[in-house]
Write an enzyme that holds these catalytic residues in place. Structure first.
Site, PDB file in Angstrom:
ATOM      1  N   TYR A  14       0.846  -1.206   0.000  1.00  0.00           N
ATOM      2  CA  TYR A  14       0.000   0.000   0.000  1.00  0.00           C
ATOM      3  C   TYR A  14       0.878   1.252   0.000  1.00  0.00           C
ATOM      4  CZ  TYR A  14      -3.385   3.245   2.303  1.00  0.00           C
ATOM      5  OH  TYR A  14      -4.190   4.288   2.650  1.00  0.00           O
ATOM      6  N   ASP A  38     -12.038   7.585   5.781  1.00  0.00           N
ATOM      7  CA  ASP A  38     -10.813   8.380   5.884  1.00  0.00           C
ATOM      8  C   ASP A  38     -11.131   9.866   5.817  1.00  0.00           C
ATOM      9  OD1 ASP A  38      -8.275   9.482   5.780  1.00  0.00           O
ATOM     10  OD2 ASP A  38      -7.597   8.255   4.112  1.00  0.00           O
ATOM     11  N   ASP A  96      -3.595   4.183  10.160  1.00  0.00           N
ATOM     12  CA  ASP A  96      -4.597   3.426   9.418  1.00  0.00           C
ATOM     13  C   ASP A  96      -4.709   2.039  10.031  1.00  0.00           C
ATOM     14  OD1 ASP A  96      -4.917   5.547   7.694  1.00  0.00           O
ATOM     15  OD2 ASP A  96      -4.254   4.473   5.895  1.00  0.00           O
TER      16      ASP A  96
END
Length: 120
Positions: A14, A38, A96
């Protein structure tokens, strides 16, 4: 259940794909019906097309990501990473948390950052 190694490698992919401006590779890490929130508190985005568009726009902004610490796993199907986003003269410090499905795809991403995490 995905292994720790799989989840950590997916999060590293990612980061690497984001910095290589490759939104398609990032969206390929997600399940077809995945959800991205997000930051947490914003309306969630659902499905790969919406997720790829989200990352394409973030990449187009010129943002770059740098890990702040090693990617962390869990005893379940989740992994997390703390990182810094550098974009347009500001920095955002974020965490995250990704939840993985049985096939090893990300089924949910929650980004934790707020106004106090933005530096200009």
């Amino acid at each position: 259940m995905p292994t720790q190694e799989h989840m950590k490698q997916a999060l590293q992919t990612y980061i690497d794909a984001f910095n290589a401006a490759d939104a398609a590779t990032i969206s390929g890490l997600y399940a077809d019906d995945a959800v991205v929130e997000d930051p947490v508190g914003n309306p969630p985005m659902t499905g790969r097309a919406a997720i790829e568009e989200f990352y394409a726009n973030a990449i187009a902004s010129g943002a770059k990501l740098t890990l702040d610490s090693p990617i962390r796993g869990s005893h379940g199907a989740r992994a997390a990473m703390a990182f810094t986003i550098d974009v347009s003269g500001m920095r955002i410090r974020a965490i995250d948390v990704m939840t993985f499905d049985e096939e090893g795809r990300i089924s949910r991403m929650e980004a934790y950052w707020g106004p106090d995490d933005i530096e200009s």
